[in-house]
Write a protein that holds these residues in place. Structure first.
Motif, PDB file in Angstrom:
ATOM      1  N   PHE A   1     -71.141  -0.737  33.053  1.00 35.29           N
ATOM      2  CA  PHE A   1     -69.987  -0.178  33.113  1.00 35.29           C
ATOM      3  C   PHE A   1     -68.799  -0.882  33.858  1.00 35.29           C
ATOM      4  N   LEU A   2     -69.216  -1.526  34.957  1.00 32.75           N
ATOM      5  CA  LEU A   2     -68.143  -2.095  35.754  1.00 32.75           C
ATOM      6  C   LEU A   2     -67.660  -3.344  35.247  1.00 32.75           C
ATOM      7  N   ALA A   3     -68.579  -4.222  34.472  1.00 37.28           N
ATOM      8  CA  ALA A   3     -67.973  -5.205  33.752  1.00 37.28           C
ATOM      9  C   ALA A   3     -67.043  -4.794  32.888  1.00 37.28           C
ATOM     10  N   LYS A   4     -67.346  -3.825  32.059  1.00 33.83           N
ATOM     11  CA  LYS A   4     -66.732  -3.291  30.826  1.00 33.83           C
ATOM     12  C   LYS A   4     -65.048  -2.637  31.649  1.00 33.83           C
ATOM     13  N   GLY A   5     -65.396  -2.013  32.696  1.00 29.98           N
ATOM     14  CA  GLY A   5     -63.939  -1.583  33.470  1.00 29.98           C
ATOM     15  C   GLY A   5     -63.187  -2.452  33.827  1.00 29.98           C
ATOM     16  N   MET A   6     -63.623  -3.993  34.102  1.00 35.52           N
ATOM     17  CA  MET A   6     -63.011  -4.983  34.761  1.00 35.52           C
ATOM     18  C   MET A   6     -62.227  -6.023  33.568  1.00 35.52           C
TER      19      MET A   6
ATOM     20  N   ALA B   1     -73.074  -8.661  40.305  1.00 36.47           N
ATOM     21  CA  ALA B   1     -72.137  -9.725  40.205  1.00 36.47           C
ATOM     22  C   ALA B   1     -72.227 -10.638  38.988  1.00 36.47           C
ATOM     23  N   GLY B   2     -73.693 -10.758  38.599  1.00 34.78           N
ATOM     24  CA  GLY B   2     -74.022 -11.435  37.490  1.00 34.78           C
ATOM     25  C   GLY B   2     -73.447 -10.870  36.005  1.00 34.78           C
ATOM     26  N   PHE B   3     -73.449  -9.424  36.244  1.00 36.75           N
ATOM     27  CA  PHE B   3     -73.020  -8.920  34.912  1.00 36.75           C
ATOM     28  C   PHE B   3     -71.421  -8.864  34.779  1.00 36.75           C
ATOM     29  N   LEU B   4     -70.718  -8.992  35.931  1.00 42.29           N
ATOM     30  CA  LEU B   4     -69.424  -9.192  35.766  1.00 42.29           C
ATOM     31  C   LEU B   4     -69.125 -10.489  35.511  1.00 42.29           C
ATOM     32  N   ALA B   5     -69.726 -11.463  35.995  1.00 34.53           N
ATOM     33  CA  ALA B   5     -69.112 -12.941  35.898  1.00 34.53           C
ATOM     34  C   ALA B   5     -69.678 -13.288  34.313  1.00 34.53           C
ATOM     35  N   GLU B   6     -70.402 -12.728  33.975  1.00 34.89           N
ATOM     36  CA  GLU B   6     -70.814 -13.029  32.575  1.00 34.89           C
ATOM     37  C   GLU B   6     -69.612 -12.443  31.445  1.00 34.89           C
ATOM     38  N   SER B   7     -69.370 -11.200  31.839  1.00 34.97           N
ATOM     39  CA  SER B   7     -68.166 -10.635  31.093  1.00 34.97           C
ATOM     40  C   SER B   7     -66.744 -11.677  31.148  1.00 34.97           C
ATOM     41  N   GLN B   8     -66.568 -11.826  32.466  1.00 31.87           N
ATOM     42  CA  GLN B   8     -65.377 -12.491  32.783  1.00 31.87           C
ATOM     43  C   GLN B   8     -65.391 -13.952  32.481  1.00 31.87           C
ATOM     44  N   LYS B   9     -66.573 -14.524  32.069  1.00 32.97           N
ATOM     45  CA  LYS B   9     -66.760 -15.970  31.717  1.00 32.97           C
ATOM     46  C   LYS B   9     -66.256 -16.446  33.263  1.00 32.97           C
TER      47      LYS B   9
END
Length: 230
Positions: free
Chosen positions: A60-65, A85-93
């Motif tokens: 949800f954090l990655a989606k929200g960012m 952080a891994g979920f976020l980095a993957e989402s943000q590439k």
């Protein structure tokens, strides 16, 4: 989840020239939930991974960012932060860097215990620490001042990396006490705040690069988490 770097690389290009006041953003993010969070056990530097609820929070954090692009994601080496952080980095590439100094405060002999257990087995030491956590420390642990010094050094390294690469925003995934200490250093507070920083929350600090000043935009935002995931 993409490449994970254990150190910040030297930037080979030229430093950007500020033609005026340039604002950058730092997204300070606390890791998702763990079983010890749920049991109210002190984690400190114990390497406790995310539980399933924590992984959902990280998604949800990655989606929200998604509408808040970052050039890089920086993380504590502890797995609960690194997974988030891994979920976020993957989402943000975006590249993910593990940075020494972003770990949670060490609670020494108190790690794995609840506050009630600490008060039962270490009543005098707990009372001293509770009265002055800035300078006092748990047995074999760290004071808030110890954490402020190391998180400040980590933040300086991150900011140099951002300035050299020209990134307008970065995410820093860390821990509750460490985020409080980062905020105290950035905002020039005398002592870290005790405002709650919830799991998978986002705190936004704006950095005016020309003046070297900071302002708090958002503290502990969890609007990206559905009520059932908070």
């Amino acid at each position: 989840m993409g490449n994970v770097h254990s150190a910040l690389p030297a930037y080979a290009g030229k430093h950007p020239q500020n033609g005026g006041n340039m604002e950058k953003k730092l997204y300070l993010i606390r890791h998702g939930q763990t079983d010890w969070n749920l049991a109210h056990r002190i984690q400190g530097k114990q390497d406790i991974p995310l539980n399933e609820a924590g992984k959902r929070q990280a998604r949800f954090l990655a989606k929200g960012m998604e509408n808040h692009p970052v050039g890089s994601v920086f993380s504590s080496r502890l797995s609960r932060a690194r997974e988030t952080a891994g979920f976020l980095a993957e989402s943000q590439k975006a590249p993910l860097f593990i940075v020494d100094g972003l770990e949670e405060i060490s609670y020494g002999k108190w790690e794995g215990m609840t506050l009630l257990e600490i008060q039962q087995y270490f009543p005098e030491r707990f009372a001293q620490w509770w009265k002055d956590p800035v300078n006092g420390a748990p047995p074999d642990g760290e004071s808030q001042m110890d954490v402020l010094r190391r998180t400040a050094a980590a933040m300086e390294a991150i900011q140099k990396h951002m300035a050299a690469g020209g990134a307008q925003a970065a995410a820093v995934v860390s821990h509750g006490a460490s985020i409080h200490c980062m905020l105290a250093w950035l905002l020039k507070e005398e002592a870290p705040s005790d405002c709650p920083i919830h799991n998978a929350s986002i705190t936004v600090v704006c950095w005016e690069t020309k003046t070297g000043t900071y302002r708090l935009e958002t503290l502990g935002d969890i609007r990206h988490l559905p009520k059932g995931a908070r």
